[in-house]
Write a protein that holds these residues in place. Structure first.
Motif, mmCIF file in Angstrom:
data_model
loop_
_atom_site.group_PDB
_atom_site.id
_atom_site.type_symbol
_atom_site.label_atom_id
_atom_site.label_comp_id
_atom_site.label_asym_id
_atom_site.label_seq_id
_atom_site.Cartn_x
_atom_site.Cartn_y
_atom_site.Cartn_z
ATOM 1 N N GLU A 157 5.435 -12.553 10.456
ATOM 2 C CA GLU A 157 5.224 -11.411 9.561
ATOM 3 C C GLU A 157 6.361 -10.411 9.679
ATOM 4 N N ILE A 158 6.641 -9.767 8.579
ATOM 5 C CA ILE A 158 7.536 -8.610 8.544
ATOM 6 C C ILE A 158 6.789 -7.494 7.826
ATOM 7 N N MET A 159 6.723 -6.340 8.450
ATOM 8 C CA MET A 159 6.068 -5.188 7.857
ATOM 9 C C MET A 159 7.108 -4.086 7.652
ATOM 10 N N LEU A 160 7.134 -3.540 6.462
ATOM 11 C CA LEU A 160 8.135 -2.546 6.103
ATOM 12 C C LEU A 160 7.477 -1.223 5.752
ATOM 13 N N PHE A 161 7.940 -0.162 6.397
ATOM 14 C CA PHE A 161 7.522 1.201 6.086
ATOM 15 C C PHE A 161 8.713 1.893 5.436
ATOM 16 N N LEU B 189 5.686 3.778 1.406
ATOM 17 C CA LEU B 189 5.240 2.453 0.979
ATOM 18 C C LEU B 189 5.121 1.558 2.201
ATOM 19 N N PHE B 190 4.046 0.791 2.235
ATOM 20 C CA PHE B 190 3.807 -0.145 3.337
ATOM 21 C C PHE B 190 3.701 -1.541 2.742
ATOM 22 N N LEU B 191 4.709 -2.377 3.016
ATOM 23 C CA LEU B 191 4.774 -3.725 2.468
ATOM 24 C C LEU B 191 4.651 -4.736 3.598
ATOM 25 N N VAL B 192 3.737 -5.694 3.422
ATOM 26 C CA VAL B 192 3.553 -6.771 4.394
ATOM 27 C C VAL B 192 4.070 -8.067 3.772
ATOM 28 N N LEU B 193 4.981 -8.718 4.479
ATOM 29 C CA LEU B 193 5.531 -10.000 4.055
ATOM 30 C C LEU B 193 5.216 -11.055 5.106
ATOM 31 N N ARG B 194 4.768 -12.218 4.674
ATOM 32 C CA ARG B 194 4.579 -13.339 5.601
ATOM 33 C C ARG B 194 5.847 -14.179 5.582
ATOM 34 N N THR B 195 6.371 -14.458 6.764
ATOM 35 C CA THR B 195 7.569 -15.283 6.867
ATOM 36 C C THR B 195 7.185 -16.714 7.230
ATOM 37 N N VAL B 196 8.008 -17.652 6.831
ATOM 38 C CA VAL B 196 7.760 -19.067 7.138
ATOM 39 C C VAL B 196 9.058 -19.697 7.614
ATOM 40 N N GLU C 117 0.846 -1.189 0.000
ATOM 41 C CA GLU C 117 0.000 0.000 0.000
ATOM 42 C C GLU C 117 0.878 1.235 0.000
ATOM 43 N N ARG C 118 0.316 2.298 -0.552
ATOM 44 C CA ARG C 118 1.054 3.562 -0.582
ATOM 45 C C ARG C 118 0.237 4.634 0.122
ATOM 46 N N TYR C 119 0.886 5.286 1.070
ATOM 47 C CA TYR C 119 0.293 6.411 1.773
ATOM 48 C C TYR C 119 1.173 7.624 1.497
#
Length: 355
Positions: free
Chosen positions: A131-135, A105-112, A99-101
């Protein structure tokens, strides 16, 4: 000069104190990078932002682990993050998305992560998710990690050993983390492959008995893996096509390689799912065949047992006048008839593989 949030924007409508000890307790690492090199010393996230603003160059990389709402609110206040981002970062359990605000940029990654075990037949879990969330914005990267696996310290060390990549700014960090997460997908699917192979060998082994629940368990884990991995395809394509300065063109090229690896992982997961579907059908068919075999065996023994039961029942009716009651050899003849009939039935059923 990095377009970091101004002092007034960070303050908001009310005055906020300096980052509290509570907020800093969620911080794994906080560093300022200028010209591809990490500045010496330690910084709070507020001090790091001030340092970048003062220099007019470089960017901040703040790493957080499982922050609560208050901690994330303080960080969001410093970097002027949207409140919806804060809500997602605190509560987690998000699908992979981009998503972009405004300029963030807001990126959500699921980790395994793969859970080691002795045998697929004796475990209930083989995959753990997080999860890893990147701003990512002009002059900063904030990484928020949920879960105890997929630490980013090695990613940070590799980047710090490669100043040329760090000179590309926050987008380089965004790519490095995404690449690290997708590489972990490859490692997990490689580790899962022997489990699927072992289960396949067990299902197709002659005279093997397998609980269908074992296949359901592994299929459930593959579904969990698919939900974590497959939805990331669209965010990666968005990053490849992303216009503007948030993801420079030279960094977008590297995201194509990440997308290729992700496609490989998605294909592996689809193959696992298809294989397990086939194994499930096969196992159910084997159970059905086994049940039919057991029913035939039971029916054969019932038929054999019915012969002496029927004859004994007839001669146990206690009538005064019945044939052969007074015959000297009647008892032995009846026994001989019972043995002959039951033996003939046994041979017949055995020949037809009912016994």
């Amino acid at each position: 000069m990095p377009n970091l949030p101004s002092r007034a924007a960070r303050r908001g409508p009310a005055l906020h104190p300096e980052p509290s000890a509570r907020a800093e307790s969620a911080v794994v690492d906080c560093a300022v990078y200028v010209d591809g090199h990490r500045l010496p010393g330690s910084f709070t996230h507020a001090e790091a932002v001030e340092e970048v603003r003062r220099r007019g160059d470089g960017f901040v990389w703040l790493g957080l682990h499982h922050p609560d709402e208050q901690q994330m609110t303080e960080v969001a206040h410093t970097f002027a993050l949207h409140e919806l981002m804060v809500e997602d970062a605190v509560h987690a359990h998000q699908r992979p998305k981009l998503e972009r605000y405004d300029e963030v940029l807001f990126l959500v990654l699921r980790t395994v992560a793969y859970i080691e075990h002795e045998s697929v037949a004796t475990t209930n879990d083989i995959v753990e998710t997080g999860e890893i969330m990147l701003f990512t914005g002009p002059g900063f990267v904030v990484s928020v990690r949920h879960g105890d696996h997929s630490e980013l310290s090695q990613v940070r060390k590799r980047l710090e050993a490669d100043p040329a990549r760090l000179r590309r700014g926050p987008a380089a960090v965004l790519h490095a983390i995404a690449d690290h997460v997708v590489d972990s997908y490859l490692e997990v699917t490689t580790a899962v492959q022997p489990d699927v192979d072992d289960l396949e060998e067990l299902v197709f082994a002659p005279d093997s008995r397998i609980a269908v629940e074992q296949i359901y368990m592994l299929k459930r884990e593959i579904v969990q893996l698919r939900r974590a991995v497959v939805p990331l395809a669209e965010p990666l394509q968005q990053l490849i096509r992303a216009p503007g300065v948030l993801v420079p063109k030279d960094v977008r090229r590297y995201f194509r390689d990440v997308a290729d690896h992700h496609t490989t992982v998605a294909d592996r997961i689809a193959a696992f799912d298809e294989t397990l579907g086939t194994l499930l059908d096969t196992a159910i068919a084997k159970v059905t065949v086994q049940q039919n075999t057991d029913m035939r065996r039971i029916s054969a023994w019932v038929a054999i047992a019915a012969v002496p039961t029927m004859i004994a029942g007839i001669y146990g009716m206690n009538f005064d006048r019945m044939p052969e009651l007074d015959w000297e050899y009647g008892y032995y003849v009846v026994l001989a008839v019972i043995v002959a009939i039951t033996a003939a039935l046994f041979v017949t059923f055995r020949r037809n593989k009912w016994l």
